[in-house]
Design an enzyme around this catalytic site. Structure first.
Site, PDB file in Angstrom:
ATOM      1  N   GLY A  21       8.133  43.084  19.056  1.00  0.00           N
ATOM      2  CA  GLY A  21       9.081  43.150  20.167  1.00  0.00           C
ATOM      3  C   GLY A  21      10.512  43.028  19.705  1.00  0.00           C
ATOM      4  CB  ALA A  22      11.968  43.742  16.494  1.00  0.00           C
ATOM      5  CE1 TYR A 166       5.486  34.944  29.827  1.00  0.00           C
ATOM      6  CE2 TYR A 166       6.138  32.812  30.741  1.00  0.00           C
ATOM      7  CZ  TYR A 166       6.270  33.799  29.778  1.00  0.00           C
ATOM      8  OH  TYR A 166       7.179  33.644  28.756  1.00  0.00           O
TER       9      TYR A 166
END
Length: 295
Positions: A21-22, A166
């Site tokens: 997730g960069a 979540y």
């Protein structure tokens, strides 16, 4: 602990980091700081075009590779192409989305945040084990404190709450990280596993996933309460690079409620230290992903 900042990151020349997730938020800031200190960073992204645009603004040695943690076939393809890595930063995630599923039919948040990273860690472990001072850093959240694993309804098929799903996924991150530490120690592995959380940090996570009132609350919170991403990323940067870090530790902000501040050693919610639940989650994760993982 003194007030540690990105300036204190040791020289990382010759080391390779995989950061999931960069292309934005915490992942991009983590990639930036690691590259500034000499690391080679493999930036994983779902959208290669966005990834290349993000990488264009970074210093040092970075490369962009496609990885969709919501698709185990994508995880397998990515892992097969990684020949060397010293540190894995399990950073990517989705937050409080409407009810959706992954490519394999898992509830999106549990499937992405936990199962995707479980599979990635399992597949990359042989490469990491051969690396230099290998580390696996998994990013959780203060909301893990509200989580529990509903083994009777892991995929939220009977009832679905964006916030509960979540919290379950972030609780699973902690169970996994601590169980991995126990297994690495028992195996005498050179690798260590560390947990971190960013406190309340302003990223697009709070607005790209939630809808309705949750989305509005995320936008207001980002404006009024959240710390900047340069601060939030310090916790995972510390976990990934500080020489004093030990396996099984958990780092978060030192401010009130662990919402803001510099990195400090924090404690998981007591229920996340349940070894029976952790072993059960590990076994279920192996079964669901199809990847066995023996350090």
């Amino acid at each position: 602990m003194s007030k540690w900042t990105a300036v204190d990151i040791p020289d990382q020349t010759g080391r390779t980091f995989v950061v999931t997730g960069a292309n934005s938020g915490l992942g991009l800031e983590t990639a930036r700081r690691l590259a500034e200190h000499g690391a080679h960073v493999i930036m994983t992204v779902r959208d290669p075009e966005k990834g290349r645009a993000a990488a264009a603004g970074l210093p040092g040695s970075v490369e962009v590779r496609t990885l969709d943690l919501a698709d185990l076939e994508s995880v397998s393809r990515f892992a097969a192409g990684v020949e060397h890595a010293d540190v894995l930063v399990n950073n990517a995630g989705v937050m409080m989305t409407p009810k959706r599923t992954t490519a394999q039919g898992f509830e999106l948040q549990f499937g992405t945040n936990h199962l995707g990273h479980f599979a990635l860690t399992a597949l990359l472990y042989p490469v990491l084990r051969a690396g230099s001072a290998p580390r696996i850093v998994t990013i959780s959240s203060t909301l893990h404190r509200r989580g529990r694993i509903d083994f009777d309804d892991l995929q939220s098929a009977r009832s679905y709450s964006p916030s509960a799903a979540y919290s379950q996924s972030k609780f699973a991150n902690v169970l996994f990280g601590l169980e991995l530490d126990r297994r690495l120690r028992a195996a005498g592995s050179p690798a260590i596993t560390v947990l971190a959380h960013p406190g309340y940090t302003a990223t697009n996570l709070q607005t790209s996933g939630p809808t309705g009132l949750l989305n509005l609350g995320g936008r207001i919170g980002n404006l009024l309460r959240a710390q900047h991403v340069t601060m939030g990323a310090l916790n995972q940067l510390y976990a990934a690079t500080a020489p004093a870090v030990q396996g099984g530790e958990f780092y978060g902000p030192d401010g009130r409620g662990e919402n803001r501040g510099h990195p400090k050693l924090v404690k998981p919610v007591p229920s996340a230290t349940d070894t029976d639940a952790a072993r059960r989650l590990w076994e279920v994760s192996e079964k669901l992903t199809g990847f066995s993982f023996a350090p």
